[in-house]
Write an enzyme that holds these catalytic residues in place. Structure first.
Site, PDB file in Angstrom:
ATOM      1  N   SER A 138     -34.145 -27.305  12.088  1.00 12.94           N
ATOM      2  CA  SER A 138     -35.393 -27.291  11.326  1.00 12.94           C
ATOM      3  C   SER A 138     -36.555 -27.774  12.199  1.00 12.94           C
ATOM      4  O   SER A 138     -37.655 -27.223  12.150  1.00 12.94           O
ATOM      5  CB  SER A 138     -35.243 -28.189  10.094  1.00 12.94           C
ATOM      6  OG  SER A 138     -36.493 -28.460   9.548  1.00 12.94           O
ATOM      7  N   TRP A 169     -37.444 -25.077  14.528  1.00 12.05           N
ATOM      8  CA  TRP A 169     -38.119 -23.990  13.805  1.00 12.05           C
ATOM      9  C   TRP A 169     -39.628 -24.225  13.783  1.00 12.05           C
ATOM     10  O   TRP A 169     -40.423 -23.295  13.873  1.00 12.05           O
ATOM     11  CB  TRP A 169     -37.586 -23.926  12.363  1.00 12.05           C
ATOM     12  CG  TRP A 169     -38.263 -22.880  11.513  1.00 12.05           C
ATOM     13  CD1 TRP A 169     -37.894 -21.578  11.377  1.00 12.05           C
ATOM     14  CD2 TRP A 169     -39.434 -23.044  10.695  1.00 12.05           C
ATOM     15  NE1 TRP A 169     -38.752 -20.925  10.535  1.00 12.05           N
ATOM     16  CE2 TRP A 169     -39.704 -21.798  10.104  1.00 12.05           C
ATOM     17  CE3 TRP A 169     -40.268 -24.123  10.407  1.00 12.05           C
ATOM     18  CZ2 TRP A 169     -40.774 -21.603   9.231  1.00 12.05           C
ATOM     19  CZ3 TRP A 169     -41.345 -23.925   9.550  1.00 12.05           C
ATOM     20  CH2 TRP A 169     -41.580 -22.689   8.972  1.00 12.05           C
ATOM     21  N   HIS A 170     -40.005 -25.517  13.676  1.00 16.14           N
ATOM     22  CA  HIS A 170     -41.425 -25.827  13.552  1.00 16.14           C
ATOM     23  C   HIS A 170     -42.200 -25.562  14.832  1.00 16.14           C
ATOM     24  O   HIS A 170     -43.407 -25.325  14.785  1.00 16.14           O
ATOM     25  CB  HIS A 170     -41.621 -27.282  13.115  1.00 16.14           C
ATOM     26  CG  HIS A 170     -41.414 -27.466  11.655  1.00 16.14           C
ATOM     27  ND1 HIS A 170     -40.172 -27.656  11.116  1.00 16.14           N
ATOM     28  CD2 HIS A 170     -42.289 -27.451  10.617  1.00 16.14           C
ATOM     29  CE1 HIS A 170     -40.289 -27.763   9.796  1.00 16.14           C
ATOM     30  NE2 HIS A 170     -41.558 -27.629   9.470  1.00 16.14           N
ATOM     31  N   GLY A 171     -41.548 -25.650  15.960  1.00 19.08           N
ATOM     32  CA  GLY A 171     -42.294 -25.392  17.187  1.00 19.08           C
ATOM     33  C   GLY A 171     -41.423 -25.532  18.405  1.00 19.08           C
ATOM     34  O   GLY A 171     -40.411 -26.241  18.393  1.00 19.08           O
ATOM     35  N   PHE A 193     -46.647 -22.063  13.515  1.00 13.61           N
ATOM     36  CA  PHE A 193     -45.181 -22.069  13.449  1.00 13.61           C
ATOM     37  C   PHE A 193     -44.684 -20.676  13.107  1.00 13.61           C
ATOM     38  O   PHE A 193     -43.598 -20.421  12.842  1.00 13.61           O
ATOM     39  CB  PHE A 193     -44.677 -23.093  12.434  1.00 13.61           C
ATOM     40  CG  PHE A 193     -45.260 -24.460  12.663  1.00 13.61           C
ATOM     41  CD1 PHE A 193     -45.414 -24.932  13.971  1.00 13.61           C
ATOM     42  CD2 PHE A 193     -45.669 -25.250  11.627  1.00 13.61           C
ATOM     43  CE1 PHE A 193     -45.966 -26.179  14.200  1.00 13.61           C
ATOM     44  CE2 PHE A 193     -46.221 -26.500  11.847  1.00 13.61           C
ATOM     45  CZ  PHE A 193     -46.371 -26.964  13.132  1.00 13.61           C
TER      46      PHE A 193
END
Lengths: 357, 477
Positions: free
Chosen positions: B317, B320-322, B477
């Site tokens: 996770s 996933w954000h960056g 993102f």
């Protein structure tokens, strides 16, 4: 009793005027359709209420804010009002924060034996776009004997949100027609946004309240002296300063155009204009951009006075608040130097200026 | 196109008017065209990526449904193409740079060039949305959609295309097939939600960003007090930025009669980190739960495997954000604290003061909310900082109480920010503790009161909103 007797006749009359097509619709409409129409009608009423409340609220709140705004007695907004709408000074000074902090009109007036009046119309956190807009409005109303523009050595270098900073002029949208095209040119939708009275005071509420509730008592004719000093890091030249060959790509054509238009307009109005490069603590890339700015002004009638690296100030940390701004006492010293040099200029004929150092 | 732009204020009513003017059978075309136009306003050529993803998944899902034998192959095709695209555009440079740094440590020559390309806006969102479709078809939870236009609309539906909520096929696709009738009450409710989203974005998030950006630009020169305030401001900023976007997306869909899933439920009132994740970015949390955590075995494969699965989900996770180690650390902090809370549950409940606290619910809940908020803020430092070293400097300065004084910056801007935070806190508390029951809900039944309230909100936005604040944080993102 008579009125009661007549009532059925009065209410019956509109029923008789129903259009045939509408009557047929009414007969054939199902209860579901009727309730849907009711829902739509309610939606339309809600929307009308919203639009009316918005129009009236915007108008009312905007007018109240306008009243407060134009009754301020101190602060940046008040000084802008003074420059745009009231100042009739012989010497008008323009610029950004360096202009605001470096020129003390009272000192200049005293040095010139109160024979001329002076006002500082510079504003912190603004660019040459602001000076250009305000000068345009001023010259339509009053022609000073001399205009001084503090030429920030990075005046034409690209700056984030340079045009957005002009929003401080929005409160004058109705009162100063000269700035209307400038404000409207900020974005394609700006003229529609400015229809809102509240939008014109966007972001101005805290300062408006501050100067309304706690006005400053001293009147320094637009000058804002700096007291104290920033920590040593404020004097460091930024590591990421561009090199001389990188500077041309950083020049913002809009800012350059505003500088040219500023001088051109003064020339057209036959008002003397002097660009002053006021002292700085330490230089990085500024001279390169400054040279390009002066090159853009070639052929125009102005004087350029260069004090950027003046030995009386350059590198004298005790005279500076930070790398770019003089302290109040040093600003007085600098103002005296300027006043001394202004004195003979005021006696010369207007068109005898030369671009000279 | 940004929700907080005048372009959208012009675009949206036109789309809505045409939507209800057209017969139902043509509406998907309008919405699809509007959605691609909405996306192409940013960078037209990147719409081809959405189209490619749509075509692959449409084909893969149909094939999966037709042939049980090759199901796994077509799921693999969908996963490889979508995740491959995501990797190529978002993560290649990150892993490439990390590999280069690693090889440099051992003085090994490494010369794989960087991929010089702009990250397509919303790529993480639409790839996850379309993946949820193929995985659901693979699992037999959802029928493959035979109408290409409806499926393409499911992938590209403009309100939630670039920053969610990440929808599920079983929730959204049937809605596109159902005829929507204009309902003024629903439209009004949607518009009010959009207004609240704009309030969060323009008045709160963009106001706070001025202070946060200034402080985080040079964190080593600011005192611990300043850094703490800036971090708390960032927590509010990111919440308002992202939930504001979600509110506008949900509201815009609602005006047209579509129901999108709720993405935020006042997460800073959470009493545990697990609850925080049930309230924060719900569409992503549930996506990871349904498609990653459960696929890994969830909590069915023993205690330690459960903890391992949790940690893995939070690390993914974070990534996933960056594409930055800061996001990985951010995810790791959340995962670690969640595991720790599970590991220490019995021990904490056996502590002497626990019983007393349990008997004093208000104090207990307040302490829980403060604790969760503090942990979330520490993690936000890593999320906001440019690199891990900078984040570590900020954490160390805060915890060693380094530096004196408080940086006010532009006092007017700070005044705006504080006012915005106060107003938001009041509104959120009002909803959380259902203060509407003290007469406000009754008042709200009257359309005239609602109309005046909305007009007041618009005036507040005109007065205090930031109109040049730029894009939403989650776009990156």
């Amino acid at each position: 009793m008579r009125a009661t007797f007549n009532e059925p006749t009065i209410t019956a009359a509109p029923k008789a005027r129903i259009e045939p097509a509408a009557a047929i619709d009414a007969i054939h409409s199902t209860p579901r359709e009727t309730s849907r129409r009711m829902v739509l009608a309610r939606g339309a009423i809600s929307f009308t209420c919203f639009a009316a409340a918005l129009y009236l609220g915007d108008h009312w709140v905007g007018r109240e804010l306008e009243h407060l705004y134009f009754h301020q007695q101190s602060g940046d907004d008040w000084n802008t009002t003074e420059t745009l709408m009231h100042s009739e000074a012989d010497i008008e000074i323009f610029g950004d924060s360096r202009g605001s902090h470096h020129y003390n009109p009272k000192v200049i007036e005293e040095y010139l034996d109160h024979k001329v009046t002076c006002h500082n119309g510079s504003r912190t956190a603004q660019t040459i776009l602001y000076s250009d807009a305000v000068q345009k409005a001023l010259l339509e109303r009053h022609k000073p004997r001399l205009i001084i523009l503090d030429l920030n050595p990075a005046a034409t270098v690209k700056l984030a949100n340079a045009a957005e900073r002009l929003s401080v002029l929005s409160p004058y949208y109705d009162d100063v027609p000269a700035i209307q095209p400038i404000l409207e040119s900020r974005s394609p939708y700006e003229r529609f946004k400015l229809l809102s009275h509240c939008y014109r005071f966007n972001s101005r509420l805290p300062t408006l309240l501050k100067y309304t509730l706690q006005p400053e008592t001293s009147d320094l004719k637009g000058h804002k002296p700096l007291i104290g000093q920033f920590p040593p890091r404020a004097f460091l030249i930024p590591n990421d300063s561009p090199t001389a060959d990188q500077v041309p790509a950083l020049i913002d054509p809009a800012l350059e155009r505003a500088l040219v238009s500023f001088v051109q307009r003064a020339n057209a109005a036959k008002v003397r204009v002097i660009l002053v490069s006021s002292p700085i603590h330490g230089l990085s890339f500024e001279r390169t951009s400054e040279a390009l700015a002066l090159k853009a002004l070639e052929g125009l009638d102005f004087q350029w006075w260069d004090y950027l690296e003046d030995s009386r100030f350059y590198g004298h940390t005790e005279k500076f608040f930070d790398r770019a701004h003089l302290k109040g006492a040093a600003a007085e010293e600098f103002s005296r130097i300027i006043a001394d040099r202004v004195k003979p200029v005021l006696t010369r004929p207007v068109l005898a200026q030369k671009s000279a150092r | 196109m940004l929700f907080n732009s005048i372009d959208f204020i012009v675009f949206f009513p036109i789309v809505v008017a045409l939507f209800f003017a057209l017969p139902h059978r043509l509406r998907w075309m309008l919405l699809l065209a509007a959605s691609y136009y909405f996306y192409m306003c940013w960078k037209a050529e990147y719409a081809l990526l959405i189209l490619a993803s749509t075509m692959v998944d449409y084909y893969a899902a149909l094939r999966m449904q037709r042939s049980e034998k090759h199901k796994r192959f077509y799921l693999g095709l969908s996963l490889v193409s979508n995740l491959g695209m995501l990797f190529g555009f978002k993560y290649f440079n990150f892993f490439n740079e990390s590999a280069r740094a690693l090889f440099d440590q051992f003085n090994v020559f490494y010369d794989v060039p960087a991929f010089d390309v702009l990250l397509p806006v919303g790529i993480s969102f639409y790839t996850f949305q379309t993946l949820s479709y193929t995985i659901d078809v693979y699992r037999g939870k959802h029928e493959a959609e035979s109408h290409f236009g409806i499926f393409a609309l499911y992938v590209a539906f403009f309100p939630q295309l670039v920053a969610g909520p990440i929808e599920r096929p079983s929730h959204l696709i049937p809605q596109f097939k159902k005829k929507q009738i204009f309902d003024p009450a629903l439209a009004g409710s949607g518009l009010r939600l959009m207004l609240y989203g704009l309030f969060k974005k323009l008045i709160v998030a963009d106001r706070l960003s001025v202070y946060v950006d200034t402080v985080y630009a040079a964190p080593d020169v600011h005192s611990w007090v300043t850094l703490t305030v800036a971090t708390v401001f960032f927590a509010v900023q990111i919440y308002c930025d992202f939930s504001g976007y979600s509110d506008i997306a949900i509201g815009a869909s609602r005006v047209m009669g579509y129901d999108l899933m709720i993405n935020f439920r006042r997460p800073y009132f959470s009493k545990s980190l697990a609850e925080f994740w049930r309230r924060w970015h719900i569409s992503l949390s549930t996506w990871f739960r349904d498609y990653v955590y459960i696929s890994l075995g969830g909590n069915r494969r023993g205690y330690w495997r459960h903890l391992l699965n949790l940690s893995a989900v939070f690390l993914i996770s974070g990534l996933w954000h960056g594409a930055n180690w800061t996001f990985v650390v951010w995810g790791a902090i959340h995962g670690a604290v969640l595991c720790l809370s599970i590991l220490t549950r019995d021990w904490r409940e056996s502590l002497p003061g626990y019983q007393w606290l349990s008997n004093h619910q208000r104090i207990h809940h307040t302490l829980q909310i403060i604790t969760v908020f503090t942990i979330v803020n520490i993690a936000w430092i890593f999320f906001r900082a440019s690199n891990v070293t900078e984040a570590a400097t900020i954490v160390s300065r805060i915890f060693t109480l380094a530096g004196d004084g408080f940086f006010t910056g532009d006092v007017a801007a700070l005044g705006h920010a504080l006012f915005a935070v106060g107003l938001l806190a009041g509104l959120e508390a009002f909803k959380e503790w259902e203060l509407g029951r003290f007469g406000f809900d009754w008042l709200g039944q009257f359309s005239i009161v609602r109309s005046i309230g909305c007009a007041a909100a618009v005036i507040l936005i005109l007065l205090l909103g930031v109109f040049d604040g730029g894009q939403f944080i989650y776009f990156q993102f």
